[in-house]
Design a protein around this motif. Structure first.
Motif, PDB file in Angstrom:
ATOM      1  N   PHE A 119       0.834  -1.209   0.000  1.00  0.00           N
ATOM      2  CA  PHE A 119       0.000   0.000   0.000  1.00  0.00           C
ATOM      3  C   PHE A 119       0.866   1.257   0.000  1.00  0.00           C
ATOM      4  CE2 PHE A 119      -1.427   3.372   2.884  1.00  0.00           C
ATOM      5  CZ  PHE A 119      -2.540   3.841   2.210  1.00  0.00           C
ATOM      6  N   SER A 120       1.899   1.272   0.835  1.00  0.00           N
ATOM      7  CA  SER A 120       2.763   2.452   0.970  1.00  0.00           C
ATOM      8  C   SER A 120       3.464   2.782  -0.329  1.00  0.00           C
ATOM      9  CB  SER A 120       3.792   2.219   2.080  1.00  0.00           C
ATOM     10  OG  SER A 120       3.156   2.036   3.330  1.00  0.00           O
ATOM     11  N   ILE A 121       3.965   1.751  -1.001  1.00  0.00           N
ATOM     12  CA  ILE A 121       4.666   1.969  -2.266  1.00  0.00           C
ATOM     13  C   ILE A 121       3.710   2.509  -3.332  1.00  0.00           C
ATOM     14  CG2 ILE A 121       5.808   0.778  -4.189  1.00  0.00           C
ATOM     15  CD1 ILE A 121       7.048  -1.094  -2.035  1.00  0.00           C
TER      16      ILE A 121
ATOM     17  N   SER B 226      -0.606   1.068 -14.104  1.00  0.00           N
ATOM     18  CA  SER B 226      -0.012   1.024 -15.443  1.00  0.00           C
ATOM     19  C   SER B 226       0.576  -0.359 -15.733  1.00  0.00           C
ATOM     20  CB  SER B 226       1.085   2.081 -15.550  1.00  0.00           C
ATOM     21  OG  SER B 226       1.892   1.855 -16.684  1.00  0.00           O
ATOM     22  N   GLU B 227       0.403  -0.814 -16.962  1.00  0.00           N
ATOM     23  CA  GLU B 227       0.962  -2.106 -17.386  1.00  0.00           C
ATOM     24  C   GLU B 227       2.483  -2.109 -17.290  1.00  0.00           C
ATOM     25  OE1 GLU B 227      -0.441  -4.891 -18.214  1.00  0.00           O
ATOM     26  OE2 GLU B 227      -2.557  -4.368 -18.500  1.00  0.00           O
ATOM     27  N   ALA B 228       3.086  -0.926 -17.327  1.00  0.00           N
ATOM     28  CA  ALA B 228       4.546  -0.835 -17.234  1.00  0.00           C
ATOM     29  C   ALA B 228       5.054  -1.271 -15.857  1.00  0.00           C
ATOM     30  CB  ALA B 228       5.007   0.589 -17.521  1.00  0.00           C
ATOM     31  N   HIS B 229       4.187  -1.232 -14.885  1.00  0.00           N
ATOM     32  CA  HIS B 229       4.570  -1.630 -13.538  1.00  0.00           C
ATOM     33  C   HIS B 229       4.033  -3.035 -13.291  1.00  0.00           C
ATOM     34  CE1 HIS B 229       4.794   2.782 -13.480  1.00  0.00           C
ATOM     35  NE2 HIS B 229       5.805   2.585 -12.664  1.00  0.00           N
ATOM     36  N   ASP B 230       4.823  -4.017 -13.692  1.00  0.00           N
ATOM     37  CA  ASP B 230       4.398  -5.401 -13.571  1.00  0.00           C
ATOM     38  C   ASP B 230       4.778  -5.961 -12.202  1.00  0.00           C
ATOM     39  OD1 ASP B 230       7.124  -5.821 -13.719  1.00  0.00           O
ATOM     40  OD2 ASP B 230       7.082  -6.755 -15.694  1.00  0.00           O
ATOM     41  N   LYS B 231       4.449  -7.239 -11.984  1.00  0.00           N
ATOM     42  CA  LYS B 231       4.668  -7.816 -10.652  1.00  0.00           C
ATOM     43  C   LYS B 231       6.153  -7.947 -10.327  1.00  0.00           C
ATOM     44  CE  LYS B 231       4.181 -12.697 -12.055  1.00  0.00           C
ATOM     45  NZ  LYS B 231       3.429 -13.953 -11.791  1.00  0.00           N
TER      46      LYS B 231
ATOM     47  N   LEU C 290       8.582  -5.813 -11.186  1.00  0.00           N
ATOM     48  CA  LEU C 290       9.035  -4.501 -10.745  1.00  0.00           C
ATOM     49  C   LEU C 290       8.525  -4.186  -9.345  1.00  0.00           C
ATOM     50  CD1 LEU C 290      10.434  -1.802 -11.243  1.00  0.00           C
ATOM     51  CD2 LEU C 290       8.330  -1.021 -12.391  1.00  0.00           C
ATOM     52  N   LEU C 291       7.245  -4.465  -9.088  1.00  0.00           N
ATOM     53  CA  LEU C 291       6.685  -4.185  -7.763  1.00  0.00           C
ATOM     54  C   LEU C 291       7.365  -5.032  -6.697  1.00  0.00           C
ATOM     55  CD1 LEU C 291       4.713  -2.709  -5.971  1.00  0.00           C
ATOM     56  CD2 LEU C 291       2.953  -4.398  -6.595  1.00  0.00           C
ATOM     57  N   GLU C 292       7.660  -6.284  -7.027  1.00  0.00           N
ATOM     58  CA  GLU C 292       8.352  -7.155  -6.066  1.00  0.00           C
ATOM     59  C   GLU C 292       9.741  -6.604  -5.738  1.00  0.00           C
ATOM     60  OE1 GLU C 292       9.806 -11.749  -6.134  1.00  0.00           O
ATOM     61  OE2 GLU C 292       7.683 -11.389  -6.592  1.00  0.00           O
ATOM     62  N   GLU C 293      10.424  -6.073  -6.726  1.00  0.00           N
ATOM     63  CA  GLU C 293      11.734  -5.463  -6.492  1.00  0.00           C
ATOM     64  C   GLU C 293      11.617  -4.243  -5.589  1.00  0.00           C
ATOM     65  OE1 GLU C 293      13.125  -4.649 -10.394  1.00  0.00           O
ATOM     66  OE2 GLU C 293      13.767  -6.723 -10.814  1.00  0.00           O
ATOM     67  N   MET C 294      10.566  -3.458  -5.778  1.00  0.00           N
ATOM     68  CA  MET C 294      10.354  -2.276  -4.950  1.00  0.00           C
ATOM     69  C   MET C 294      10.069  -2.671  -3.500  1.00  0.00           C
ATOM     70  SD  MET C 294       8.051  -0.173  -7.720  1.00  0.00           S
ATOM     71  CE  MET C 294       8.029   1.433  -6.969  1.00  0.00           C
ATOM     72  N   VAL C 295       9.273  -3.707  -3.323  1.00  0.00           N
ATOM     73  CA  VAL C 295       8.992  -4.205  -1.973  1.00  0.00           C
ATOM     74  C   VAL C 295      10.274  -4.718  -1.324  1.00  0.00           C
ATOM     75  CG1 VAL C 295       7.768  -5.973  -0.639  1.00  0.00           C
ATOM     76  CG2 VAL C 295       6.571  -4.755  -2.474  1.00  0.00           C
TER      77      VAL C 295
ATOM     78  N   THR D 232       6.544 -12.155  -2.104  1.00  0.00           N
ATOM     79  CA  THR D 232       6.323 -12.464  -3.514  1.00  0.00           C
ATOM     80  C   THR D 232       5.038 -11.790  -3.996  1.00  0.00           C
ATOM     81  OG1 THR D 232       7.403 -14.628  -3.285  1.00  0.00           O
ATOM     82  CG2 THR D 232       5.959 -14.307  -5.199  1.00  0.00           C
ATOM     83  N   ILE D 233       5.121 -11.074  -5.092  1.00  0.00           N
ATOM     84  CA  ILE D 233       3.916 -10.550  -5.742  1.00  0.00           C
ATOM     85  C   ILE D 233       3.424 -11.643  -6.687  1.00  0.00           C
ATOM     86  CG2 ILE D 233       2.916  -8.720  -7.164  1.00  0.00           C
ATOM     87  CD1 ILE D 233       3.940  -7.803  -4.402  1.00  0.00           C
TER      88      ILE D 233
END
Length: 240
Positions: free
Chosen positions: A126-128, A158-163, A165-170, A220-221
């Motif tokens: 949520f925070s990210i 956005s489709e550019a932000h896939d799972k 990328l989000l997993e890396e951010m987490v 894991t996303i």
């Protein structure tokens, strides 16, 4: 009214209390069926204490489990819920518990910490999302059960932000060992409990949480579902 002692410290899983009431749910079949009696009848007995360390299921987080032990018996806690500010511990009674008995409370630590880690991971996601997209993405709800956790937002990611990328951010937030801060704010006659991953936006929450993102381990996303017609994004995740 039951004092919610679990609010004070997620990591405290043993304590004491006093029995206010023991309910044999078999006798409830003689009266009118209400949502409360229907919920109580799912287990043989229910116990109400003056104060509890057990988290009652709600707010997208599953119940704690454990044991309540008195001078002449013990109670296996399988499920906990709250109704009208009273916390009902449901399960099976072995021996006897009586009104005013002093009891020892023991919460299953593995269950407590698994649920806390899962819930905190949802707050990291949520925070990210809020940090990156602000008001374009508004949280609808969270489901922080380890066998099917997700957070849901109004807005389409956005489709550019896939799972991946989000997993890396987490993972980056986990590695940064950020504090997870729980505070309480007065709102008139009520108190609002707020949870914040340090450096990110705060969010109202009544759940249990770990102290630091480093305690989450690998998140894991599993899937990002986008439903443009419903203006919805659902992010499914799991915590190792």
């Amino acid at each position: 009214m039951t004092e919610l002692a679990y609010f004070k410290d997620t990591y405290v899983v043993c304590g004491t209390g006093r029995v206010l009431e023991v309910i044999d749910t078999s006798v409830l079949t003689n009266g009118a069926v209400t949502p409360l009696t229907k919920a109580l009848q799912r287990h043989p007995h229910a116990v109400i204490l003056d104060a509890t360390l057990f988290y009652p299921q709600g707010g997208g987080q599953p119940t704690d489990t454990g044991r309540i032990t008195g001078p002449n018996g013990h109670f296996t806690v399988a499920h906990v819920f709250m109704d009208n500010k009273r916390v009902y511990h449901q399960g099976t009674l072995h021996g006897t518990l009586n009104e005013n008995d002093a009891v020892d409370i023991s919460v299953d630590e593995d269950v407590r910490m698994r649920n806390a880690r899962c819930h905190s991971a949802g707050h990291v996601i949520f925070s990210i999302i809020k940090h990156m997209w602000g008001d374009q993405m508004t949280e609808r709800k969270g489901h922080h059960f380890s066998d099917g956790a997700y957070v849901e937002f109004s807005g389409v990611l956005s489709e550019a932000h896939d799972k991946t990328l989000l997993e890396e951010m987490v993972a980056r937030v986990v590695a940064e060992d950020r504090r997870i801060i729980v505070t309480e704010e007065s709102t008139g006659n009520d108190v609002l409990r707020v949870v914040q991953v340090d450096g990110y936006v705060a969010n109202p929450c009544g759940g249990t949480h770990v102290r630091s993102t480093a305690e989450l381990g690998h998140v894991t996303i599993r899937k990002i579902a986008r439903r443009a017609g419903q203006n919805l994004t659902k992010i499914s995740y799991c915590v190792a």
